[in-house]
Structures are given as C-alpha cells and as structure tokens.
Design an enzyme around this catalytic site. Structure first.
Site, PDB file in Angstrom:
ATOM      1  N   CYS A 115      59.255  39.333  84.200  1.00 29.88           N
ATOM      2  CA  CYS A 115      60.049  38.399  84.266  1.00 29.88           C
ATOM      3  C   CYS A 115      59.790  37.020  85.148  1.00 29.88           C
ATOM      4  O   CYS A 115      60.149  36.215  84.880  1.00 29.88           O
ATOM      5  CB  CYS A 115      61.420  38.715  84.565  1.00 29.88           C
ATOM      6  N   HIS A 248      65.499  32.585  86.958  1.00 29.22           N
ATOM      7  CA  HIS A 248      65.197  33.414  85.798  1.00 29.22           C
ATOM      8  C   HIS A 248      66.644  33.934  85.398  1.00 29.22           C
ATOM      9  O   HIS A 248      67.404  34.165  86.110  1.00 29.22           O
ATOM     10  CB  HIS A 248      64.299  34.745  86.305  1.00 29.22           C
ATOM     11  N   ASN A 278      68.549  37.730  78.414  1.00 24.24           N
ATOM     12  CA  ASN A 278      67.451  38.168  79.345  1.00 24.24           C
ATOM     13  C   ASN A 278      66.354  38.023  78.495  1.00 24.24           C
ATOM     14  O   ASN A 278      65.988  39.178  77.936  1.00 24.24           O
ATOM     15  CB  ASN A 278      67.219  38.926  80.137  1.00 24.24           C
TER      16      ASN A 278
END
Ligand code: ACO
Length: 321
Positions: A115, A248, A278
């Site tokens: 990520c 993020h 996500n």
C-alpha cells in the site's frame, strides 16, 4: 545552476466499471452495511471484470495523466508502476503499460511496497529526476486486489477494491513547486501481520491476502506519524502550512486518528475510502486525481501523501503542487 525539482504536470485515474456496495457483499458473505461503514467508512468498492486487469486499468490511468499534462508518449523516459497484483510474474507491469502507451524509450520497472508503493514510487522517481537521470516520469499505482483476497474471509474481503491512478512528474529548474521532501521506512519483522500466503518462489501459486486487522490498525495509527513528522521537518513546514492531506485510503478511522494526532485539520483530508475501498498502491493517486479534478488541489497548494502497507513499509512525501 539552480536545483532541479520534480513537478506534477498531470494526474489520471481509472476505476473498473462495476461498483459493489456493502449490501451486495452481504449477499455473498456474512456481513452488513452497518458493520462495514462503522468500522471502516467504506460504502462501496469497484471490482474488476475479467477483461479489466492491473495493466488495462493502469494504462487508462496513465493515458489520462498524460492527457492532463498535454504530453504524448515521446515525452516520457521513466515509467514506475507500484503494484502487488501484476498481470504476470514477469515482465513488469510497467513495461506492459509502457508498450500499451506507445512509449519506446527510457526505463520502466515495477516497485513493490504494497500500500505504500505509490509513495515509494514518487520518491524513487524524484531521485531520478533531481539527479538528471530522467526528464519526465509516469508514476502509476495499479491494483486488482479482488484477485488476491479470500472471498470466504469476511474480515478482509470487505476492505479492498480495484483501480489505478497515475501522475506525470517533470524535472524543472528552480521554482517553488515540486517534491519538497520524503521519508521512507520499512520493518520486515512485521511480515506476518499482513502478507499473501503464496507466490512464485514459495508455493508456485498466487495465494491469498492474510491480515491481523487489529495489529495493523494499531501500528498504522501509532507508527506512521514518524515519517510525516520527518517529511515536515525536512521541508521546514508544519501541519498548519498544509493545504491537503492525501493519505492511503484504507480505513476512515485510521485516517482521522492519524490526522488528529498530527494536528492536521479534518477539512484538509481528501477522503475517498467510502467510494473506492482500499485499493492499495492505487489509493493515493486515485484520491489525488479526484481532488485535482474537482478543483480542491490547485497549483501552489502544499500536499502531503502518506501510506503504510505490508512489510511493514511506510512513507510520506510533501509536494508543492
Ligand atoms: N462483517 C461483520 N462482522 C465482522 C466482519 C465483517 N466483515 N469482520 C469481522 N467481523 C466480526 C468479528 O468476527 C468479530 O466478531 P466477534 O466479536 O464475535 O469475535 C467482530 O466483528 C469484531 O472484529 P474485530 O476484528 O475485533 O473488529 P475491529 O474493530 O478490529 O475491526 C477491522 C476490524 C476493520 C479490519 C480493523 O481491525 C481495521 O480496520 N484494521 C486495519 C485494517 C487495514 O486497514 N488494513 C489495511 C492497511 S494496510 C493496507 O492497506 C494493505
């Protein structure tokens, strides 16, 4: 000669056509819209159809970023793609996207920091640009996490989505705009908190994402602030100077707790986790593109990007847009 800086010329993004709401997921696994929204802030995510892949999504995002920058394929001499879900073990996703865009010069490679990949990608591209090793870079975050989540595991499958985002960076002399500072960290001792239980060198199969959600949550809120503080200090600015915080997009509670801890006002947060879920390395460039296109992020704004992911690896970068 004044110093070179990596200036953003354009952004682009691409989401799969199909949006899957929490209610739709609840037909597949034992969960509810209320549980997912309350714990994560996610209301829907986009899921790739069979013909939509990391390369096709990444290519469309990159083409949109080139269009926004007003550039053709001949202008790019570096392509970095941050991804954990490449179409193939090799060649690199970046070279597949390079070819699809008609870019025939320069270097292209993938970067794997889960990520945190896009922050690592921007920081890496910046090193090429400020040293004169490249003139214009495409940095892409592209993912199809729907292909590595375990759709039987409700504790993880509700969290992730697919998509891609991209920015074009150009080396420019002098001026205030560009990447001002960055800080990257990794600590492989946390491997078992968030990993995929397969791969070409171990099982020979793709494997599925495994996560200790509570531990990731604690680490994200407790630790990620160090790189942000570091990036602020290197640039000689504070949270008050910031115009936009683009973290993020994993979980609304992690994002808000991190911002509160750093004294970043909540109205400065760009939040897309409700619509995208996500999307790992794609989440920041997707959010950047949303906020650029809706007129929030403007030239001259001070923008902080920040992420943590598997590894753990985490990082932050500060840009004068
Ligand atoms: N629907 C309904 N109930 C669920 C679901 C679900 N999808 N998932 C778990 N539950 C249940 C659990 O079984 C448990 O039930 P029990 O009390 O009867 O045992 C209960 O909900 C609570 O589960 P917890 O795991 O304790 O829930 P928690 O409050 O910790 O929230 C979550 C879980 C959302 C995963 C949270 O820990 C989190 O957000 N962690 C961070 C995860 C993350 O963001 N990872 C990505 C960051 S890094 C990257 O992006 C790769």
């Amino acid at each position: 000669m004044s110093a070179l800086r990596s200036v953003v010329l354009g952004t682009g993004s691409c989401l799969p056509e199909r949006a899957v709401t929490n209610a739709m997921l609840a037909e597949r696994v034992e969960t509810s819209d209320e549980w997912i929204v309350q714990r994560t802030g996610i209301r829907q995510r986009h899921i790739a159809a069979p013909h939509e892949t990391t390369v096709t999504l990444g290519t469309r995002a990159a083409q949109a970023a080139l269009d926004a920058a007003g550039l053709g394929p001949d202008a790019i001499d570096l392509v970095i793609c941050a991804t954990s879900t490449p179409d193939h073990t090799f060649p690199a996703t970046a070279t597949e996207i390079q070819a699809a865009l008609g870019i025939g010069q320069g270097a292209a490679f993938d970067l794997q920091a889960v990520c945190a990949g896009f922050v690592f990608g921007v920081t890496t591209a910046d090193k090429f640009l400020v040293t004169g090793a490249a003139q214009r870079a495409l940095v892409i975050g592209a993912e199809t996490f729907s292909r590595i989540v375990d759709w039987e595991d409700r504790t993880t499958c509700v969290l992730f989505g697919d998509g891609a985002g991209a920015v074009v960076l150009e080396a420019r002399e002098g001026g205030e705009r560009g990447v001002l500072s960055a800080a990257l960290r990794s600590d492989g001792r946390y491997r078992d908190k968030l990993y995929v239980d397969g791969g070409p060198g171990s099982t020979g199969a793709v494997g599925h994402l495994r996560m200790e959600g509570k531990d990731v949550f604690r680490f994200a809120v407790g630790q990620v602030t160090d790189v942000i503080v570091d990036a602020f200090a290197k640039a000689g600015v504070t949270a008050d100077d910031l115009d936009w915080f683009v973290p993020h997009q994993a979980n609304r509670r992690i994002i808000e707790a991190s911002a509160d801890k750093l004294g970043i006002a909540r109205e400065k947060i760009v939040m897309t986790v409700d619509r995208h879920g996500n999307t790992s390395a794609a989440s920041i460039p997707l959010a950047l593109d949303v906020a650029v296109r809706d007129g929030r992020i403007k030239p001259g704004d001070l923008v902080m990007i920040e992420a943590i992911g598997g590894g753990f690896s985490w990082g932050a970068a500060l840009l004068r847009w």
